[in-house]
Scaffold this motif. Sequence first.
Motif, PDB file in Angstrom:
ATOM      1  N   ASP A 184       0.770  -1.127   0.150  1.00  0.00           N
ATOM      2  CA  ASP A 184       0.103  -0.085   0.050  1.00  0.00           C
ATOM      3  C   ASP A 184       0.786   1.265  -0.060  1.00  0.00           C
ATOM      4  O   ASP A 184       0.825   2.240  -0.840  1.00  0.00           O
ATOM      5  CB  ASP A 184      -1.065   0.104   1.188  1.00  0.00           C
ATOM      6  N   VAL A 185       1.913   1.311   0.863  1.00  0.00           N
ATOM      7  CA  VAL A 185       2.784   2.339   0.877  1.00  0.00           C
ATOM      8  C   VAL A 185       3.374   2.762  -0.489  1.00  0.00           C
ATOM      9  O   VAL A 185       3.568   3.697  -0.981  1.00  0.00           O
ATOM     10  CB  VAL A 185       3.795   2.302   1.973  1.00  0.00           C
ATOM     11  N   GLY A 186       3.950   1.583  -0.981  1.00  0.00           N
ATOM     12  CA  GLY A 186       4.643   1.493  -2.551  1.00  0.00           C
ATOM     13  C   GLY A 186       3.635   1.958  -3.398  1.00  0.00           C
ATOM     14  O   GLY A 186       4.002   2.817  -4.375  1.00  0.00           O
ATOM     15  N   ASP A 187       2.164   1.505  -3.437  1.00  0.00           N
ATOM     16  CA  ASP A 187       1.366   2.129  -4.340  1.00  0.00           C
ATOM     17  C   ASP A 187       1.259   3.609  -4.117  1.00  0.00           C
ATOM     18  O   ASP A 187       1.159   4.434  -5.325  1.00  0.00           O
ATOM     19  CB  ASP A 187      -0.178   1.393  -4.296  1.00  0.00           C
ATOM     20  N   LEU A 188       1.167   3.978  -2.903  1.00  0.00           N
ATOM     21  CA  LEU A 188       1.020   5.518  -2.874  1.00  0.00           C
ATOM     22  C   LEU A 188       2.124   6.313  -3.333  1.00  0.00           C
ATOM     23  O   LEU A 188       1.936   7.374  -3.896  1.00  0.00           O
ATOM     24  CB  LEU A 188       0.966   5.636  -1.322  1.00  0.00           C
ATOM     25  N   ILE A 189       3.455   5.880  -3.195  1.00  0.00           N
ATOM     26  CA  ILE A 189       4.701   6.753  -3.380  1.00  0.00           C
ATOM     27  C   ILE A 189       4.498   6.597  -5.069  1.00  0.00           C
ATOM     28  O   ILE A 189       5.326   7.492  -5.746  1.00  0.00           O
ATOM     29  CB  ILE A 189       5.729   6.002  -2.939  1.00  0.00           C
ATOM     30  N   ASP A 190       4.233   5.539  -5.524  1.00  0.00           N
ATOM     31  CA  ASP A 190       4.129   5.343  -7.287  1.00  0.00           C
ATOM     32  C   ASP A 190       3.062   6.377  -7.689  1.00  0.00           C
ATOM     33  O   ASP A 190       3.474   6.963  -8.694  1.00  0.00           O
ATOM     34  CB  ASP A 190       3.604   3.940  -7.447  1.00  0.00           C
ATOM     35  N   THR A 191       2.078   6.402  -6.957  1.00  0.00           N
ATOM     36  CA  THR A 191       1.085   7.542  -7.596  1.00  0.00           C
ATOM     37  C   THR A 191       1.620   8.926  -7.569  1.00  0.00           C
ATOM     38  O   THR A 191       1.591   9.904  -8.473  1.00  0.00           O
ATOM     39  CB  THR A 191      -0.269   7.408  -6.606  1.00  0.00           C
ATOM     40  N   ILE A 192       2.314   9.271  -6.140  1.00  0.00           N
ATOM     41  CA  ILE A 192       2.855  10.706  -6.172  1.00  0.00           C
ATOM     42  C   ILE A 192       4.176  10.840  -7.048  1.00  0.00           C
ATOM     43  O   ILE A 192       4.059  12.167  -7.826  1.00  0.00           O
ATOM     44  CB  ILE A 192       3.653  10.876  -4.669  1.00  0.00           C
ATOM     45  N   ASP A 193       4.828   9.553  -7.301  1.00  0.00           N
ATOM     46  CA  ASP A 193       6.001  10.061  -8.360  1.00  0.00           C
ATOM     47  C   ASP A 193       5.454  10.216  -9.790  1.00  0.00           C
ATOM     48  O   ASP A 193       6.021  11.015 -10.374  1.00  0.00           O
ATOM     49  CB  ASP A 193       6.628   8.656  -8.215  1.00  0.00           C
ATOM     50  N   HIS A 194       4.204   9.560  -9.950  1.00  0.00           N
ATOM     51  CA  HIS A 194       3.552   9.378 -11.377  1.00  0.00           C
ATOM     52  C   HIS A 194       3.309  11.112 -11.513  1.00  0.00           C
ATOM     53  O   HIS A 194       3.403  11.721 -12.535  1.00  0.00           O
ATOM     54  CB  HIS A 194       2.514   8.649 -11.442  1.00  0.00           C
ATOM     55  N   ASN A 195       2.609  11.602 -10.387  1.00  0.00           N
ATOM     56  CA  ASN A 195       2.110  12.922 -10.462  1.00  0.00           C
ATOM     57  C   ASN A 195       3.289  14.106 -10.483  1.00  0.00           C
ATOM     58  O   ASN A 195       3.112  15.139 -11.112  1.00  0.00           O
ATOM     59  CB  ASN A 195       1.185  13.192  -9.332  1.00  0.00           C
ATOM     60  N   LEU A 196       4.348  13.789  -9.972  1.00  0.00           N
ATOM     61  CA  LEU A 196       5.457  14.823 -10.204  1.00  0.00           C
ATOM     62  C   LEU A 196       5.902  14.651 -11.453  1.00  0.00           C
ATOM     63  O   LEU A 196       6.546  15.719 -12.091  1.00  0.00           O
ATOM     64  CB  LEU A 196       6.591  14.217  -9.295  1.00  0.00           C
ATOM     65  N   GLN A 197       5.960  13.590 -12.074  1.00  0.00           N
ATOM     66  CA  GLN A 197       6.528  13.530 -13.438  1.00  0.00           C
ATOM     67  C   GLN A 197       5.312  14.023 -14.751  1.00  0.00           C
ATOM     68  O   GLN A 197       5.676  14.470 -15.853  1.00  0.00           O
ATOM     69  CB  GLN A 197       6.864  12.110 -13.833  1.00  0.00           C
ATOM     70  N   GLY A 199       1.941  14.812 -13.722  1.00  0.00           N
ATOM     71  CA  GLY A 199       0.719  15.466 -13.283  1.00  0.00           C
ATOM     72  C   GLY A 199      -0.049  16.484 -14.162  1.00  0.00           C
ATOM     73  O   GLY A 199      -1.188  16.591 -14.200  1.00  0.00           O
ATOM     74  N   GLY A 200       0.529  17.117 -15.193  1.00  0.00           N
ATOM     75  CA  GLY A 200      -0.030  18.134 -16.034  1.00  0.00           C
ATOM     76  C   GLY A 200      -0.846  17.499 -16.991  1.00  0.00           C
ATOM     77  O   GLY A 200      -2.044  18.112 -17.442  1.00  0.00           O
ATOM     78  N   ASP A 201      -0.239  16.325 -17.544  1.00  0.00           N
ATOM     79  CA  ASP A 201      -1.079  15.865 -18.848  1.00  0.00           C
ATOM     80  C   ASP A 201      -1.676  14.262 -18.474  1.00  0.00           C
ATOM     81  O   ASP A 201      -2.414  13.885 -19.239  1.00  0.00           O
ATOM     82  CB  ASP A 201      -0.175  15.721 -20.021  1.00  0.00           C
ATOM     83  N   ASP A 202      -1.482  13.730 -17.378  1.00  0.00           N
ATOM     84  CA  ASP A 202      -1.809  12.460 -16.995  1.00  0.00           C
ATOM     85  C   ASP A 202      -2.157  12.175 -15.588  1.00  0.00           C
ATOM     86  O   ASP A 202      -1.510  11.532 -14.877  1.00  0.00           O
ATOM     87  CB  ASP A 202      -1.198  11.391 -17.686  1.00  0.00           C
ATOM     88  N   PRO A 203      -2.725  13.122 -14.918  1.00  0.00           N
ATOM     89  CA  PRO A 203      -2.826  13.142 -13.401  1.00  0.00           C
ATOM     90  C   PRO A 203      -3.662  11.705 -12.874  1.00  0.00           C
ATOM     91  O   PRO A 203      -4.506  11.480 -13.550  1.00  0.00           O
ATOM     92  CB  PRO A 203      -3.411  14.281 -12.905  1.00  0.00           C
ATOM     93  N   ARG A 204      -3.002  11.083 -11.585  1.00  0.00           N
ATOM     94  CA  ARG A 204      -3.781  10.264 -11.049  1.00  0.00           C
ATOM     95  C   ARG A 204      -4.395  10.971  -9.701  1.00  0.00           C
ATOM     96  O   ARG A 204      -3.747  11.589  -9.203  1.00  0.00           O
ATOM     97  CB  ARG A 204      -2.882   9.171 -10.632  1.00  0.00           C
ATOM     98  N   PHE A 205      -5.633  10.564  -9.353  1.00  0.00           N
ATOM     99  CA  PHE A 205      -6.310  11.365  -8.255  1.00  0.00           C
ATOM    100  C   PHE A 205      -5.257  10.930  -7.021  1.00  0.00           C
ATOM    101  O   PHE A 205      -5.115   9.848  -6.398  1.00  0.00           O
ATOM    102  CB  PHE A 205      -7.610  10.447  -8.145  1.00  0.00           C
ATOM    103  N   GLN A 206      -5.146  11.971  -6.212  1.00  0.00           N
ATOM    104  CA  GLN A 206      -4.333  12.046  -5.106  1.00  0.00           C
ATOM    105  C   GLN A 206      -5.088  13.321  -4.133  1.00  0.00           C
ATOM    106  O   GLN A 206      -4.645  14.316  -4.317  1.00  0.00           O
ATOM    107  CB  GLN A 206      -3.009  12.209  -5.164  1.00  0.00           C
ATOM    108  N   ARG A 207      -5.848  12.863  -3.168  1.00  0.00           N
ATOM    109  CA  ARG A 207      -6.336  14.147  -2.502  1.00  0.00           C
ATOM    110  C   ARG A 207      -6.411  13.392  -0.845  1.00  0.00           C
ATOM    111  O   ARG A 207      -6.686  12.467  -0.530  1.00  0.00           O
ATOM    112  CB  ARG A 207      -7.971  14.241  -2.866  1.00  0.00           C
ATOM    113  N   LYS A 208      -6.512  14.416  -0.202  1.00  0.00           N
ATOM    114  CA  LYS A 208      -6.796  14.125   1.360  1.00  0.00           C
ATOM    115  C   LYS A 208      -7.705  15.183   1.832  1.00  0.00           C
ATOM    116  O   LYS A 208      -7.506  16.324   1.543  1.00  0.00           O
ATOM    117  CB  LYS A 208      -5.707  13.717   2.174  1.00  0.00           C
ATOM    118  N   VAL A 209      -8.242  14.912   3.003  1.00  0.00           N
ATOM    119  CA  VAL A 209      -8.877  16.250   3.905  1.00  0.00           C
ATOM    120  C   VAL A 209      -8.133  15.904   5.372  1.00  0.00           C
ATOM    121  O   VAL A 209      -8.097  15.077   5.826  1.00  0.00           O
ATOM    122  CB  VAL A 209     -10.383  15.916   3.810  1.00  0.00           C
ATOM    123  N   MET A 210      -7.731  17.322   5.691  1.00  0.00           N
ATOM    124  CA  MET A 210      -7.022  17.314   7.142  1.00  0.00           C
ATOM    125  C   MET A 210      -7.367  18.408   7.862  1.00  0.00           C
ATOM    126  O   MET A 210      -7.164  19.587   7.173  1.00  0.00           O
ATOM    127  CB  MET A 210      -5.654  17.027   6.669  1.00  0.00           C
TER     128      MET A 210
END
Length: 279
Positions: A184-197, A199-210
């Motif tokens: 699960d932690v690996g999947d979350l980091i993969d998503t964040i890494d994908h969005n860093l690279q 995120g402008g043209d192919d973003p993956r949903f990544q949100r939280k409320v805090m």
Amino acid sequence: MDVDHRPRQALDAALRRLLRPLVRLLIRHAVPYRAFCELAKRAYVDAALHDFALPGKKPSISRVSILTGLTRKDVQGLVNEPSASSSETGERYNRAARVLTAWIRDPDFLHASGKPRALASEGTMSFAALVRRHSGDMPTRAVLDELMRVGAVRRSADGLYEPVARAYVPQSGTLDKLNILGNDVGDLIDTIDHNLQHGGDDPRFQRKVMYHSIDAQALPAFRRLSAVQAQTLLERLDRWLTVHDSDPALDTRDTPRARVGMGIYYFEERLGSPSVRAD
């Protein structure tokens, strides 16, 4: 030309925040610093080999050494050393989860009220029939043993089996929970890494409320509220994915496939930190 150090500084700060809960877990499980360093070396080599390969070229020891900062001797030793495989655990997880989900959703195995039926181990509409329909050639006994082991299924006094959980989440067993940590932690980091690279043209949903200052007395109510609503959303997404899912062992279509999902987690951090006593 001036070099912008801000990305590296931000990454260092992120790593310190990321590593603290991980190191806390390592210390709790008696994993010393040196052992962590050896695991980090393996991760560096694996990433360099599989994620930074040059198109049309075979990865070389020298290139991995340059990318990682490790000596060629260290890289060669790690390449020659067999790495542990988690494929068996992953396959067990996927098949057991599929069967449990189907038991809760397949109309043939539900009462008119929508409640899952208690099933005999063998027979026409039995647990064995459920496994054959939703898990291919996986042995019935292996799936049943796994679901009982993690506390998702129980055997009632009349000898029938019934689900006691709506999702395959081990309630006991440190090994299974640590495996979930890696996945699960690996999947979350993969998503964040994908969005860093991308995120402008192919973003993956990544949100939280805090919120930063919630009354601690309100936390139990929010835990209940968030658990119910998150479970409802996940079950709705699960129904959609099931329609589009197929077992590779049974589906002969030569089409690209992907592992895809949505993860939701609850977090809580009590404010205030203890003072450190000097020895």
